[in-house]
Write a protein that holds these residues in place. Structure first.
Motif, PDB file in Angstrom:
ATOM      1  N   PRO A   1       0.811  -1.230   0.000  1.00 32.15           N
ATOM      2  CA  PRO A   1       0.000   0.000   0.000  1.00 32.15           C
ATOM      3  C   PRO A   1       0.842   1.277   0.000  1.00 32.15           C
ATOM      4  O   PRO A   1       0.469   2.267  -0.643  1.00 32.15           O
ATOM      5  CB  PRO A   1      -0.826  -0.113   1.289  1.00 32.15           C
ATOM      6  CG  PRO A   1      -0.896  -1.572   1.575  1.00 32.15           C
ATOM      7  CD  PRO A   1       0.431  -2.119   1.115  1.00 32.15           C
ATOM      8  N   ALA A   2       1.982   1.270   0.679  1.00 31.82           N
ATOM      9  CA  ALA A   2       2.849   2.455   0.692  1.00 31.82           C
ATOM     10  C   ALA A   2       3.432   2.710  -0.696  1.00 31.82           C
ATOM     11  O   ALA A   2       3.512   3.862  -1.144  1.00 31.82           O
ATOM     12  CB  ALA A   2       3.971   2.279   1.718  1.00 31.82           C
TER      13      ALA A   2
ATOM     14  N   ARG B   1       2.024   1.766  -3.540  1.00 31.70           N
ATOM     15  CA  ARG B   1       0.897   2.260  -4.347  1.00 31.70           C
ATOM     16  C   ARG B   1       0.669   3.755  -4.099  1.00 31.70           C
ATOM     17  O   ARG B   1       0.431   4.517  -5.037  1.00 31.70           O
ATOM     18  CB  ARG B   1      -0.381   1.497  -4.003  1.00 31.70           C
ATOM     19  CG  ARG B   1      -0.467   0.105  -4.538  1.00 31.70           C
ATOM     20  CD  ARG B   1      -1.884  -0.477  -4.324  1.00 31.70           C
ATOM     21  NE  ARG B   1      -1.878  -1.908  -4.403  1.00 31.70           N
ATOM     22  CZ  ARG B   1      -1.733  -2.602  -5.523  1.00 31.70           C
ATOM     23  NH1 ARG B   1      -1.577  -1.966  -6.661  1.00 31.70           N
ATOM     24  NH2 ARG B   1      -1.738  -3.919  -5.499  1.00 31.70           N
ATOM     25  N   SER B   2       0.717   4.170  -2.854  1.00 35.13           N
ATOM     26  CA  SER B   2       0.526   5.587  -2.509  1.00 35.13           C
ATOM     27  C   SER B   2       1.622   6.451  -3.125  1.00 35.13           C
ATOM     28  O   SER B   2       1.345   7.541  -3.638  1.00 35.13           O
ATOM     29  CB  SER B   2       0.521   5.784  -0.990  1.00 35.13           C
ATOM     30  OG  SER B   2      -0.614   5.195  -0.430  1.00 35.13           O
ATOM     31  N   PHE B   3       2.865   5.965  -3.078  1.00 32.57           N
ATOM     32  CA  PHE B   3       3.982   6.705  -3.662  1.00 32.57           C
ATOM     33  C   PHE B   3       3.761   6.907  -5.157  1.00 32.57           C
ATOM     34  O   PHE B   3       3.897   8.021  -5.684  1.00 32.57           O
ATOM     35  CB  PHE B   3       5.296   5.957  -3.400  1.00 32.57           C
ATOM     36  CG  PHE B   3       6.514   6.712  -3.825  1.00 32.57           C
ATOM     37  CD1 PHE B   3       7.131   7.599  -2.955  1.00 32.57           C
ATOM     38  CD2 PHE B   3       7.056   6.546  -5.091  1.00 32.57           C
ATOM     39  CE1 PHE B   3       8.260   8.316  -3.337  1.00 32.57           C
ATOM     40  CE2 PHE B   3       8.177   7.264  -5.487  1.00 32.57           C
ATOM     41  CZ  PHE B   3       8.779   8.143  -4.603  1.00 32.57           C
TER      42      PHE B   3
ATOM     43  N   SER C   1       0.940   6.758  -6.806  1.00 31.66           N
ATOM     44  CA  SER C   1      -0.221   7.626  -7.004  1.00 31.66           C
ATOM     45  C   SER C   1       0.137   9.097  -6.809  1.00 31.66           C
ATOM     46  O   SER C   1      -0.285   9.965  -7.575  1.00 31.66           O
ATOM     47  CB  SER C   1      -1.333   7.225  -6.032  1.00 31.66           C
ATOM     48  OG  SER C   1      -2.405   8.127  -6.105  1.00 31.66           O
ATOM     49  N   ALA C   2       0.941   9.377  -5.806  1.00 32.53           N
ATOM     50  CA  ALA C   2       1.299  10.769  -5.488  1.00 32.53           C
ATOM     51  C   ALA C   2       2.280  11.375  -6.482  1.00 32.53           C
ATOM     52  O   ALA C   2       2.195  12.569  -6.778  1.00 32.53           O
ATOM     53  CB  ALA C   2       1.880  10.839  -4.078  1.00 32.53           C
TER      54      ALA C   2
END
Length: 197
Positions: free
Chosen positions: A12-13, A15-17, A19-20
């Motif tokens: 998830p981290a 994926r967040s990276f 995405s950001a």
């Protein structure tokens, strides 16, 4: 999470990276550890996840992640940022910047251009400070012993300030030096490059 072996939990981290930061020309971080994780470890996590889309996104984004000194010297081709910091300074090259990223002498080259700064050679500079994230928690005695060796070398330079490119190393060494009343401050490379004294 990755350094501690929690690769699945890191998905998830990552994926967040992605995405950001997808869509940017460059992602700049003042941390060799963070840049190293994004450039090397995110790919391991993405492949392990089995998500081909995530793996492709990481493969596209990772080469655009730079540690600050790499970005200044290699991308912007700037070595003199106009900083002024008239102090005695020694530089600790952090493990991830040296070993994972191969940053080499880039931070030193930037420091050498700072007006008034007097750079003192740190004995055994490439030795680890002993922090290593969870290593410091799981192996506290070893971590403190390694840090104490580094602090002894820092103090031998007579420098007023210890500079590094990773806040974790600075926190570890700064805490040790404060407890020893060493009289040496810690500063991040970015702080020195922003100084106008």
């Amino acid at each position: 999470m990755v350094n501690t072996g929690y690769l699945d939990e890191a998905v998830p981290a990552v994926r967040s990276f992605v995405s950001a930061f997808s869509g940017y020309d460059a992602v700049v971080t003042p941390s060799g550890s963070c840049a190293g994780s994004a450039r090397h470890q995110h790919a391991i996590v993405a492949r392990r996840s089995g998500d081909a889309g995530l793996a492709a996104a990481v493969a596209e984004l990772s080469p655009k992640v730079y540690e600050l000194s790499e970005f200044l010297l290699d991308v912007l081709e700037v070595s003199d940022v106009g900083a002024s910091y008239p102090h005695e300074v020694t530089y600790h090259p952090t493990c991830h910047s040296l070993r994972m990223l191969g940053v080499g002498d880039r931070p030193r080259r930037l420091l050498e251009q700072v007006r008034g700064l007097r750079l003192r050679e740190l004995p055994h500079a490439e030795q680890c400070c002993g922090f290593g994230g969870t290593f410091a928690v799981k192996n506290a005695d070893t971590s403190v012993a390694m840090g104490s060796d580094k602090v002894r070398h820092v103090r031998s330079t007579g420098a007023e300030v210890l500079v590094a490119g990773d806040s974790s190393c600075l926190m570890h060494l700064g805490g040790l030096m404060e407890r020893q009343r060493a009289g040496v401050r810690t500063m991040h490379l970015a702080e020195v490059l922003a100084a106008q004294e």
